[in-house]
Design a protein around this motif. Structure first.
Motif, mmCIF file in Angstrom:
data_model
loop_
_atom_site.group_PDB
_atom_site.id
_atom_site.type_symbol
_atom_site.label_atom_id
_atom_site.label_comp_id
_atom_site.label_asym_id
_atom_site.label_seq_id
_atom_site.Cartn_x
_atom_site.Cartn_y
_atom_site.Cartn_z
ATOM 1 N N ALA A 99 70.174 6.189 68.625
ATOM 2 C CA ALA A 99 70.249 7.205 70.023
ATOM 3 C C ALA A 99 68.944 7.075 70.757
ATOM 4 N N PHE A 100 67.693 6.705 70.078
ATOM 5 C CA PHE A 100 66.512 6.614 70.786
ATOM 6 C C PHE A 100 66.729 5.586 71.777
ATOM 7 N N ILE A 101 67.314 4.234 71.109
ATOM 8 C CA ILE A 101 67.061 3.051 71.888
ATOM 9 C C ILE A 101 67.939 3.254 73.136
ATOM 10 N N SER A 102 69.215 4.101 72.971
ATOM 11 C CA SER A 102 70.113 4.403 73.953
ATOM 12 C C SER A 102 69.671 5.210 75.154
ATOM 13 N N LEU A 109 60.121 -2.583 72.051
ATOM 14 C CA LEU A 109 59.903 -2.444 70.774
ATOM 15 C C LEU A 109 59.819 -0.746 70.673
ATOM 16 N N VAL A 110 60.493 -0.298 69.545
ATOM 17 C CA VAL A 110 60.442 1.037 69.262
ATOM 18 C C VAL A 110 59.883 1.327 68.017
ATOM 19 N N TYR A 111 59.193 2.178 67.762
ATOM 20 C CA TYR A 111 58.612 2.423 66.235
ATOM 21 C C TYR A 111 58.511 3.904 66.188
ATOM 22 N N GLY A 112 58.655 4.317 64.774
ATOM 23 C CA GLY A 112 58.349 5.660 64.310
ATOM 24 C C GLY A 112 57.302 5.497 63.195
ATOM 25 N N ASP A 113 57.680 6.453 62.214
ATOM 26 C CA ASP A 113 56.606 6.522 61.169
ATOM 27 C C ASP A 113 57.250 6.074 59.950
ATOM 28 N N VAL A 121 52.156 10.585 52.291
ATOM 29 C CA VAL A 121 51.785 10.940 53.323
ATOM 30 C C VAL A 121 52.650 10.187 54.824
ATOM 31 N N ARG A 122 52.868 11.037 55.930
ATOM 32 C CA ARG A 122 53.543 10.223 56.769
ATOM 33 C C ARG A 122 52.236 9.465 57.658
ATOM 34 N N HIS A 123 52.935 8.109 57.848
ATOM 35 C CA HIS A 123 51.849 7.158 58.708
ATOM 36 C C HIS A 123 52.754 6.618 59.921
ATOM 37 N N ALA A 124 52.399 6.827 61.147
ATOM 38 C CA ALA A 124 50.944 7.075 61.630
ATOM 39 C C ALA A 124 50.910 7.631 62.842
ATOM 40 N N GLY A 125 52.031 8.060 63.555
ATOM 41 C CA GLY A 125 52.066 8.341 65.020
ATOM 42 C C GLY A 125 52.006 7.282 66.111
ATOM 43 N N ALA A 126 51.670 7.870 67.236
ATOM 44 C CA ALA A 126 51.748 6.817 68.476
ATOM 45 C C ALA A 126 50.433 6.153 68.481
ATOM 46 N N PHE A 127 50.748 4.757 68.971
ATOM 47 C CA PHE A 127 49.683 3.807 68.998
ATOM 48 C C PHE A 127 49.487 3.269 70.473
ATOM 49 N N ASP A 128 48.232 2.974 70.634
ATOM 50 C CA ASP A 128 47.986 2.097 71.860
ATOM 51 C C ASP A 128 47.356 0.875 71.360
ATOM 52 N N LEU A 129 46.838 0.021 72.229
ATOM 53 C CA LEU A 129 46.302 -1.299 72.016
ATOM 54 C C LEU A 129 45.022 -1.059 71.168
ATOM 55 N N ARG A 181 57.680 1.729 72.682
ATOM 56 C CA ARG A 181 57.808 3.274 72.614
ATOM 57 C C ARG A 181 57.624 3.799 71.247
ATOM 58 N N TYR A 182 57.038 5.090 71.174
ATOM 59 C CA TYR A 182 57.192 5.677 69.823
ATOM 60 C C TYR A 182 58.106 6.735 69.763
ATOM 61 N N MET A 183 58.749 6.742 68.716
ATOM 62 C CA MET A 183 59.632 7.776 68.512
ATOM 63 C C MET A 183 59.533 8.574 67.368
ATOM 64 N N ASP A 184 59.564 10.132 67.269
ATOM 65 C CA ASP A 184 59.046 10.791 66.405
ATOM 66 C C ASP A 184 59.932 11.094 65.498
ATOM 67 N N VAL A 185 60.223 9.792 64.608
ATOM 68 C CA VAL A 185 61.302 9.744 63.383
ATOM 69 C C VAL A 185 60.541 9.169 62.393
ATOM 70 N N VAL A 186 60.630 9.574 61.244
ATOM 71 C CA VAL A 186 60.332 9.210 59.961
ATOM 72 C C VAL A 186 61.463 7.940 59.577
ATOM 73 N N VAL A 187 60.999 6.639 59.658
ATOM 74 C CA VAL A 187 62.012 5.556 59.694
ATOM 75 C C VAL A 187 62.093 4.875 58.190
ATOM 76 N N ALA A 188 61.254 4.976 57.295
ATOM 77 C CA ALA A 188 61.149 4.352 56.139
ATOM 78 C C ALA A 188 60.115 4.840 55.188
ATOM 79 N N ARG A 189 60.511 4.572 53.959
ATOM 80 C CA ARG A 189 59.692 4.788 52.771
ATOM 81 C C ARG A 189 58.994 3.233 52.454
ATOM 82 N N TYR A 190 57.779 3.469 52.701
ATOM 83 C CA TYR A 190 56.817 2.018 52.727
ATOM 84 C C TYR A 190 56.249 2.174 51.149
#
Length: 197
Positions: A99-102, A109-113, A121-129, A181-190
């Motif tokens: 849904a976010f990609i749509s 590149l889209v990424y979450g946490d 702990v949830r890692h790690a929020g929005a990033f820049d270079l 783009r950052y999406m406010d979604v927990v994607v995985a357990r790492y």
């Protein structure tokens, strides 16, 4: 695209993928030529996933070589990489990401946490270079890459046996033509307790 070792963690990884509420995905399993029950566990998903399951087993030069091989085998527009001991966070993870990609069609590149196994702990929020260069990497388990990136940016660099994903992310974030783009979604357990990291 999971790269994996066999065991109960592999079963949990595969169950988290096969149990997604959004089913428009392909699962490419790249194995380094295991001699244990890895292929039996993988093949058990054939009845559930059918032609959406692609399995490759053979020697490789480590996880990033396996991930590069998976890129070349995948037919999808977007790629995510999980290890055998990683899982998708919830049953609706892929639905939320789709849904976010749509909504953000021009993304490359889209990424979450990710939730870290060691701390919960949830890692790690929005990033820049700058954050990517001087603080920490984004867990590749929480990133979805447009497949074309690998033709333009290049494959994972095998010169880095542990941090090739960090190098790849720096190359992506350094390119002003790419939309990350950052999406406010927990994607995985790492699982940061075992493995290369």
């Amino acid at each position: 695209i999971p790269t994996f070792n066999a065991g109960t963690t592999l079963q949990a990884c595969l169950d988290s993928i096969a149990g997604q509420t959004w089913g428009d995905f392909e699962l490419v399993l790249v194995d380094g030529g295991s001699t244990d029950e890895t292929l039996d566990i993988a093949n058990s998903l054939l009845t559930t996933l059918g032609t959406r399951l692609v399995i490759h087993s053979g020697p490789d030069e480590g996880p990033y070589d396996a991930m590069n091989r998976g890129v070349s085998m995948a037919s999808g527009s977007w790629l995510q990489f999980l290890g055998a001991d990683d899982t998708l966070y919830a049953e609706d993870t892929l639905a939320r990401v789709a849904a976010f990609i749509s909504e953000h069609e021009r993304s490359d590149l889209v990424y979450g946490d990710s939730v870290m196994a060691s701390t919960g702990v949830r890692h790690a929020g929005a990033f820049d270079l700058d954050r990517l260069l001087f603080e920490t990497n984004i867990c590749h388990q929480s990133i979805f890459y447009r497949q074309e990136l690998f033709a333009g940016i290049g494959p994972f660099n095998l010169r880095y046996p542990v941090w090739a994903d960090w190098d790849f992310n720096i190359r992506c974030f350094s390119n002003p033509a790419l939309n990350c783009r950052y999406m406010d979604v927990v994607v995985a357990r790492y699982n940061d307790l075992t493995g290369l990291s």
